[in-house]
Write an enzyme that holds these catalytic residues in place. Structure first.
Site, PDB file in Angstrom:
ATOM      1  N   GLU A 116      32.993  26.344  44.695  1.00  0.00           N
ATOM      2  CA  GLU A 116      32.299  27.509  45.265  1.00  0.00           C
ATOM      3  C   GLU A 116      33.293  28.646  45.414  1.00  0.00           C
ATOM      4  O   GLU A 116      34.471  28.403  45.637  1.00  0.00           O
ATOM      5  CB  GLU A 116      31.799  27.197  46.691  1.00  0.00           C
ATOM      6  CG  GLU A 116      30.799  26.100  46.788  1.00  0.00           C
ATOM      7  CD  GLU A 116      30.811  25.449  48.179  1.00  0.00           C
ATOM      8  OE1 GLU A 116      31.340  26.031  49.136  1.00  0.00           O
ATOM      9  OE2 GLU A 116      30.291  24.335  48.265  1.00  0.00           O
ATOM     10  N   LYS A 118      35.328  31.324  47.485  1.00  0.00           N
ATOM     11  CA  LYS A 118      35.754  31.348  48.898  1.00  0.00           C
ATOM     12  C   LYS A 118      35.441  32.737  49.444  1.00  0.00           C
ATOM     13  O   LYS A 118      36.115  33.718  49.116  1.00  0.00           O
ATOM     14  CB  LYS A 118      37.249  31.051  49.007  1.00  0.00           C
ATOM     15  CG  LYS A 118      37.704  30.943  50.454  1.00  0.00           C
ATOM     16  CD  LYS A 118      39.138  30.433  50.522  1.00  0.00           C
ATOM     17  CE  LYS A 118      39.563  30.188  51.962  1.00  0.00           C
ATOM     18  NZ  LYS A 118      39.614  31.389  52.782  1.00  0.00           N
ATOM     19  N   ASP A 120      35.087  35.915  51.760  1.00  0.00           N
ATOM     20  CA  ASP A 120      36.014  36.517  52.701  1.00  0.00           C
ATOM     21  C   ASP A 120      35.223  37.149  53.842  1.00  0.00           C
ATOM     22  O   ASP A 120      34.914  38.325  53.830  1.00  0.00           O
ATOM     23  CB  ASP A 120      36.866  37.567  51.981  1.00  0.00           C
ATOM     24  CG  ASP A 120      38.182  37.770  52.677  1.00  0.00           C
ATOM     25  OD1 ASP A 120      38.444  37.062  53.668  1.00  0.00           O
ATOM     26  OD2 ASP A 120      38.944  38.648  52.245  1.00  0.00           O
ATOM     27  N   TYR A 228      27.902  26.781  53.474  1.00  0.00           N
ATOM     28  CA  TYR A 228      28.736  25.942  52.625  1.00  0.00           C
ATOM     29  C   TYR A 228      29.042  24.564  53.196  1.00  0.00           C
ATOM     30  O   TYR A 228      29.755  23.791  52.565  1.00  0.00           O
ATOM     31  CB  TYR A 228      30.036  26.650  52.243  1.00  0.00           C
ATOM     32  CG  TYR A 228      30.825  27.217  53.399  1.00  0.00           C
ATOM     33  CD1 TYR A 228      31.349  26.406  54.386  1.00  0.00           C
ATOM     34  CD2 TYR A 228      31.050  28.590  53.476  1.00  0.00           C
ATOM     35  CE1 TYR A 228      32.070  26.929  55.437  1.00  0.00           C
ATOM     36  CE2 TYR A 228      31.769  29.128  54.531  1.00  0.00           C
ATOM     37  CZ  TYR A 228      32.274  28.287  55.509  1.00  0.00           C
ATOM     38  OH  TYR A 228      32.991  28.814  56.546  1.00  0.00           O
ATOM     39  N   LYS A 317      43.665  29.972  46.078  1.00  0.00           N
ATOM     40  CA  LYS A 317      43.614  31.393  46.426  1.00  0.00           C
ATOM     41  C   LYS A 317      43.927  32.299  45.234  1.00  0.00           C
ATOM     42  O   LYS A 317      44.726  31.955  44.369  1.00  0.00           O
ATOM     43  CB  LYS A 317      44.635  31.684  47.542  1.00  0.00           C
ATOM     44  CG  LYS A 317      44.417  30.878  48.799  1.00  0.00           C
ATOM     45  CD  LYS A 317      43.252  31.377  49.618  1.00  0.00           C
ATOM     46  CE  LYS A 317      43.566  32.636  50.367  1.00  0.00           C
ATOM     47  NZ  LYS A 317      44.147  32.424  51.699  1.00  0.00           N
ATOM     48  N   CYS A 411      53.275  76.249  47.015  1.00  0.00           N
ATOM     49  CA  CYS A 411      53.135  75.231  45.978  1.00  0.00           C
ATOM     50  C   CYS A 411      54.492  74.613  45.645  1.00  0.00           C
ATOM     51  O   CYS A 411      55.455  75.342  45.392  1.00  0.00           O
ATOM     52  CB  CYS A 411      52.527  75.873  44.727  1.00  0.00           C
ATOM     53  SG  CYS A 411      52.493  74.739  43.333  1.00  0.00           S
ATOM     54  N   CYS A 414      55.165  75.915  41.742  1.00  0.00           N
ATOM     55  CA  CYS A 414      55.359  77.322  41.341  1.00  0.00           C
ATOM     56  C   CYS A 414      55.628  78.243  42.525  1.00  0.00           C
ATOM     57  O   CYS A 414      55.814  79.441  42.339  1.00  0.00           O
ATOM     58  CB  CYS A 414      54.148  77.812  40.560  1.00  0.00           C
ATOM     59  SG  CYS A 414      52.721  78.090  41.619  1.00  0.00           S
ATOM     60  N   CYS A 429      46.785  75.449  45.433  1.00  0.00           N
ATOM     61  CA  CYS A 429      47.824  76.394  45.026  1.00  0.00           C
ATOM     62  C   CYS A 429      47.107  77.606  44.449  1.00  0.00           C
ATOM     63  O   CYS A 429      46.180  77.476  43.638  1.00  0.00           O
ATOM     64  CB  CYS A 429      48.697  75.742  43.959  1.00  0.00           C
ATOM     65  SG  CYS A 429      49.572  76.925  42.930  1.00  0.00           S
ATOM     66  N   CYS A 435      50.916  78.576  37.419  1.00  0.00           N
ATOM     67  CA  CYS A 435      51.530  77.340  37.933  1.00  0.00           C
ATOM     68  C   CYS A 435      51.650  76.309  36.809  1.00  0.00           C
ATOM     69  O   CYS A 435      50.654  75.925  36.192  1.00  0.00           O
ATOM     70  CB  CYS A 435      50.677  76.793  39.079  1.00  0.00           C
ATOM     71  SG  CYS A 435      51.250  75.204  39.694  1.00  0.00           S
TER      72      CYS A 435
HETATM   73  S1  IVH Z   1      34.541  24.788  53.548  1.00  0.00           S
HETATM   74  C1  IVH Z   1      36.096  21.515  56.100  1.00  0.00           C
HETATM   75  N1  IVH Z   1      33.684  26.526  51.775  1.00  0.00           N
HETATM   76  O1  IVH Z   1      37.567  29.434  54.498  1.00  0.00           O
HETATM   77  C2  IVH Z   1      35.819  22.613  55.186  1.00  0.00           C
HETATM   78  N2  IVH Z   1      35.036  27.314  53.565  1.00  0.00           N
HETATM   79  O2  IVH Z   1      40.332  28.569  55.109  1.00  0.00           O
HETATM   80  C3  IVH Z   1      35.390  23.822  55.886  1.00  0.00           C
HETATM   81  N3  IVH Z   1      35.400  29.723  53.558  1.00  0.00           N
HETATM   82  O3  IVH Z   1      37.137  28.671  57.887  1.00  0.00           O
HETATM   83  C4  IVH Z   1      35.308  25.014  55.091  1.00  0.00           C
HETATM   84  N4  IVH Z   1      34.212  30.154  51.773  1.00  0.00           N
HETATM   85  O4  IVH Z   1      35.625  30.448  56.848  1.00  0.00           O
HETATM   86  C5  IVH Z   1      34.403  26.334  52.897  1.00  0.00           C
HETATM   87  N5  IVH Z   1      32.817  27.969  50.178  1.00  0.00           N
HETATM   88  C6  IVH Z   1      33.529  27.761  51.290  1.00  0.00           C
HETATM   89  C7  IVH Z   1      34.161  28.823  51.974  1.00  0.00           C
HETATM   90  C8  IVH Z   1      34.922  28.553  53.103  1.00  0.00           C
HETATM   91  C9  IVH Z   1      34.952  30.668  52.740  1.00  0.00           C
HETATM   92  C10 IVH Z   1      36.287  29.968  54.707  1.00  0.00           C
HETATM   93  C11 IVH Z   1      35.819  29.363  55.997  1.00  0.00           C
HETATM   94  C12 IVH Z   1      36.949  28.531  56.516  1.00  0.00           C
HETATM   95  C13 IVH Z   1      38.104  29.081  55.748  1.00  0.00           C
HETATM   96  C14 IVH Z   1      39.166  28.022  55.589  1.00  0.00           C
END
Ligand code: IVH
Length: 669
Positions: A116, A118, A120, A228, A317, A411, A414, A429, A435
């Site tokens: 999945e 991650k 933010d 998730y 990451k 400026c 110039c 300017c 210029c």
């Molecule tokens: S699983 C035990 N899945 O990442 C597993 N976390 O660094 C629990 N996060 O606190 C997390 N996308 O806020 C999981 N697809 C995803 C995620 C995800 C973002 C965040 C989450 C967690 C942090 C961990």
């Protein structure tokens, strides 16, 4: 007033319909009715509930608007701790992760991983009892979080009541609340308009919006939730795998990630990582990596946890998009129209995949808003392909010798006076073509692809030719000798011949390209084309009055005045006459006064088209009288969405704007 059975049934029906539409719109990204129909149903329900307040229930779709402000958040102890994830930063870390799992499970088969993005955002927990949302909480330190029930109830992708059946009596659902990129941009634009401090990134904006004691503020921000994982499950069970369980959540009305995929082994994980990295900029939300989880829940159980993270999952990451660096100096650049722009010279820093050593500061208002001084430590952000931006000053790190940024009165190139007109954010300017900086920029613009398209005449060469005194204006380009060009640094006879060829070729042009190449303030490509189509010849544009110009669609008084004052200046006309004398020419345009099929309609093109380039699609639309814009707004008539369309498609859907795929577009043409 007694409530009749008919009214009760109507209310139930309306709630069912609204919940269904809500699910299709916010959870499945697949709206089932136009916004107007949704609004009509909602207004009817509100009206009935207004007349019969006894019918109002907490899970009614009308009850998402936010309640009375709280005095403080109460603490929530998580019955099952909310863990974090270990990180992998490269392929070796991923191989180690996979190896540890294989060894621990003594497995001789490849492991199946759920993958999945991650997200933010902010991790939250939702507790449903007998299908009703009873509590929302932040992750906090993993043991204790804050009760944000009032706030999560305002988020449309979180159901107040689970759909369908088969859900456990008590289930805790976990996921990320985030702010889509388009909502973040709109929120910051508004903050800027009001002179407020903008948010640094979508994650901070989501956190700030969620940690509001007044849930009406949360309701006004466009937050989304994507699920998730699952915490407590009582009185029922889920499936055998993570992905099947998440699909159950989806059927019960919760949003899950459309990019979720199952792969085999570390090779599958790495391929997924690469494919998401490629898609990243086009996704409508921010991500900072991908997460891999052993898909089989029994195997997850066997693997267990170590300190605060599961052994069965890892976050791979992406390189960071924000980094800390120092402002070594602030210099002032002079642009084509004389605009004097402050630019921060930074201690080089690797961010968003490139080394950044400069960042534009736009204008003095921006410097003031940031509170920036020379010597400050700052957070620099480079997300996607956008130019790097200073998003925050870390005031605690300010050195004693930090200096304020002083705007130059003259400026830097110039030495003409710098003037700031009333109501304009930028100072300019006043040197005009006296210029050297403005001259260089004017020539670069003239040579650029969308203007006269002079191949081989890059920015560095233009600067050197001006510095050497070989050219002063665009007409001088056509008087350059082979010898002059070949004597420039990194040039030789062959490249000189190529440039002479390109200059010769540029002489055959289009009226719209020529008008654009003149660099008249506020006259971009589109306006140049509009002017050419409306007037047909250069002389007619040259002699047009302000009133004649504003009669043309989309030309306002400001642009009209810039055009008139450009042609009032004798030296501009002299240069145009010289260009024509050198042989620059274009066919005049027969002005078609009849309205065209798509007259006045605004289109946006996104994604990859297979039958033509986006530029070709644009030409075709323009020829039919349409306007083509780069961003989706309420004014957009239709979005043409090719393959892998991302945030623009999402936004169009959010705004209920018509969307056409490539086939439909070609049919329409
Ligand atoms: S699983 C035990 N899945 O990442 C597993 N976390 O660094 C629990 N996060 O606190 C997390 N996308 O806020 C999981 N697809 C995803 C995620 C995800 C973002 C965040 C989450 C967690 C942090 C961990």
């Amino acid at each position: 007033m007694p409530v009749s059975e008919d009214i009760i049934q109507r209310v139930e029906r309306l709630r069912e319909e609204l919940d269904k539409h809500n699910y299709r719109y916010y959870v499945m990204d697949d709206p089932s009715v136009p916004d107007a129909e949704y609004d009509r149903l909602m207004n009817e329900l509100k009206a009935i509930e207004g007349e019969y307040p006894s019918l109002v229930v907490p899970d009614s779709p009308t009850q998402r608007v936010g309640g009375e402000p709280l005095a403080a958040f109460t603490q929530v102890t998580h019955e099952m701790p909310m863990l974090s994830l270990d990180n992998a930063f490269n392929e070796d870390d991923m191989a180690d992760f996979n190896r540890r799992i294989i060894e621990r499970l003594a497995s001789d088969e490849e492991i199946e991983y759920a993958c999945e993005p991650k997200l933010d955002g902010i991790a939250v927990s939702l507790l449903y009892e007998n299908g009703y949302l009873v509590r929302g909480a932040t992750r906090g330190d993993g043991e204790t979080g804050e009760d944000i029930t009032q706030n999560v109830r305002t988020i449309n992708s979180i159901p107040l009541k689970l759909m369908g059946n088969g859900f456990p009596e008590r289930i805790e659902i976990r996921g990320e609340i985030y702010m889509p990129k388009s909502s973040f941009d709109a929120l910051n634009k508004e903050a800027e308009r009001l002179g407020n401090k903008p948010f640094v990134n979508p994650r901070n904006a989501a956190a700030g919006s969620l940690r509001q004691l007044d849930s009406k503020i949360t309701a006004s921000r466009n937050l989304e939730m994507c699920c998730y994982s699952v915490g407590i499950v009582e009185g029922g069970s889920l499936k055998e795998t993570h992905t099947d369980s998440l699909h159950c959540l989806n059927q019960w009305g919760l949003r899950i990630n459309a990019e979720m995929k199952v792969v085999k082994g570390v090779a599958g994980c790495l391929e997924y990582y690469r494919s998401i990295a490629e898609k990243r900029n086009g996704l409508p939300y921010e991500i900072d990596g991908v997460v891999f989880k052993v898909n089989n829940l029994a195997l997850q159980q066997r693997l267990g946890f170590v300190s605060r993270a599961p052994r069965w999952a890892i976050a791979h990451k992406f390189p960071a998009q924000e980094e800390l660096t120092e402002v070594l100096d602030v210099e002032f650049q002079v642009g084509r129209t004389g605009a004097v722009t402050p630019v921060a010279r930074l201690k080089p820093v690797f961010v968003g995949g490139v080394t950044v050593s400069n960042a534009t500061l736009h204008n003095m208002d921006e410097i003031e808003r940031l509170g920036l001084m020379i010597g400050d430590s700052v957070i620099v952000r480079r997300a996607g392909d956008v130019i790097p931006k200073v998003v925050k000053v870390v005031e605690e790190k300010r050195p004693d010798n930090a200096r304020p940024v002083l705007f130059p009165s003259h400026c830097p190139v110039c030495e003409s006076e710098v003037v700031q007109l009333e109501g304009e954010a930028v100072a300019r300017c006043s040197g005009g073509l006296f210029c050297a900086a403005q001259r260089k920029e004017a020539i670069k613009h003239y040579a650029s692809r969308k203007a006269m398209d002079i191949d081989g005449l890059g920015d560095k060469l233009v600067e050197a030719l001006v510095d050497e005194g070989h050219i002063k204006n665009v007409a001088d380009l056509y008087t350059l000798s082979r010898y002059q060009i070949a004597s420039m640094e990194r040039m030789a006879e062959k490249s000189a011949d190529n440039l002479l060829g390109a200059l010769e070729k540029s002489k055959k042009t289009k009226l719209s390209s020529f008008i654009y190449s003149l660099g008249i303030r506020e006259v971009g490509e589109t306006t140049a084309r509009t002017l050419s189509n409306a007037f047909g010849t250069l002389d007619k544009i040259r002699n047009a009055t302000v009133n004649e110009l504003i009669a043309v669609q989309d030309v306002g008084p400001i642009v009209a005045n810039h055009i008139v004052s450009f042609f009032e200046q004798a030296h501009n006309n002299e240069i145009i006459d010289q260009l024509v004398a050198e042989g620059v020419s274009w066919p005049d345009i027969v002005v078609d006064t009849a309205d065209k099929a798509l007259q006045g309609k605004t289109f946006v093109i996104t994604g990859t088209l297979s039958q033509m380039t986006r530029e070709e699609a644009k030409e075709k639309l323009l020829a039919l009288g349409a306007k083509v814009s780069g961003s989706v707004s309420k004014k957009t008539y239709c979005l043409i969405a090719g393959e892998a369309a991302g945030s623009k498609l999402k936004k169009a859907e959010e705004l209920g704007i018509k969307v056409m795929n490539e086939h439909e577009f070609i049919d329409m043409l």
